[in-house]
Design an enzyme around this catalytic site. Sequence first.
Site, PDB file in Angstrom:
ATOM      1  N   GLU A   1      -9.677  -7.451  -4.636  1.00 16.89           N
ATOM      2  CA  GLU A   1      -9.457  -7.135  -3.219  1.00 16.89           C
ATOM      3  C   GLU A   1     -10.774  -6.917  -2.484  1.00 16.89           C
ATOM      4  O   GLU A   1     -11.569  -6.064  -2.878  1.00 16.89           O
ATOM      5  CB  GLU A   1      -8.606  -5.869  -3.089  1.00 16.89           C
ATOM      6  CG  GLU A   1      -8.332  -5.476  -1.641  1.00 16.89           C
ATOM      7  CD  GLU A   1      -7.616  -4.142  -1.521  1.00 16.89           C
ATOM      8  OE1 GLU A   1      -7.108  -3.855  -0.421  1.00 16.89           O
ATOM      9  OE2 GLU A   1      -7.570  -3.386  -2.507  1.00 16.89           O
TER      10      GLU A   1
ATOM     11  N   GLU B   1       0.078   0.915   2.846  1.00 20.32           N
ATOM     12  CA  GLU B   1      -1.032   1.715   2.337  1.00 20.32           C
ATOM     13  C   GLU B   1      -1.746   2.361   3.519  1.00 20.32           C
ATOM     14  O   GLU B   1      -2.861   1.992   3.882  1.00 20.32           O
ATOM     15  CB  GLU B   1      -1.998   0.848   1.518  1.00 20.32           C
ATOM     16  CG  GLU B   1      -2.999   1.676   0.720  1.00 20.32           C
ATOM     17  CD  GLU B   1      -3.979   0.826  -0.071  1.00 20.32           C
ATOM     18  OE1 GLU B   1      -4.216   1.138  -1.247  1.00 20.32           O
ATOM     19  OE2 GLU B   1      -4.523  -0.148   0.492  1.00 20.32           O
TER      20      GLU B   1
END
Length: 252
Positions: free
Chosen positions: A137, A234
């Site tokens: 990521e 998130e």
Amino acid sequence: MTLFSANLGFLWTGIPLPQAIRAAARAGFDAVECHWPYEVPVAEVAAALDETGLPMLALNTRRGGDGEFGLAALPGRATEARDEIARAVDYAARIGAKQVHVMAGRAEGDAARAGFLENLGFACDLAAPAGIGILIEPLNRWDAPGYFLKDSAQAAGIVAELAAENLSMMFDCYHVARTEGDVLARLEAVLPRVGHIQFAGVPARGRPDEGVLDHAALFAGIAALGWDRPLGAEYRPEGATEDSLGWMRALR
């Protein structure tokens, strides 16, 4: 209908992970994901997942020491990095988690890149027999200054170069919006390399119905691209997580 996953590294952080899984189920989430569950006995997490029927989409490798954001790209830290990868894959396999996010850490340069690719190859080989995917990521430079993976093109390029069937990138709409601008255009450009999508309000990383990013349009655009898996929430709620979930009813 858009499906949502609760990231329990941000939501319901004030209660133990098994209780947070149950809270996510009560709130109507379709899946869960977490950051570092390693201090929680596997049996307790597995029991909560079995009881609720929620899949655990992903967990992270440990970050390392204070101020570190992972180990896999740090020159000279391969032994530690691989120990943490093995720990994460083992935990994921025992709770039925689908993916492991291998955190790169703060590093740059040719040695960091070479080491990262070698460690990712190790992770993919280790995880494949268990049917577990490996994620990488890119993070934005304000939240994670100096992080090795800086944008979606870099991450997608590494996924393409290694060409492991179980390697893909985590596309966090929040990080991409902070760093690269047009989220949907970037997602469309790298979609074949994407294994999971996350979101939060921009720029404060609050709930998705706050800030400058239109999540109604974003989720519609993601669906139009053919994505039908849960999107990971998130974000940092203000106050109790339950009090922050009005967006889910409005945007589902």
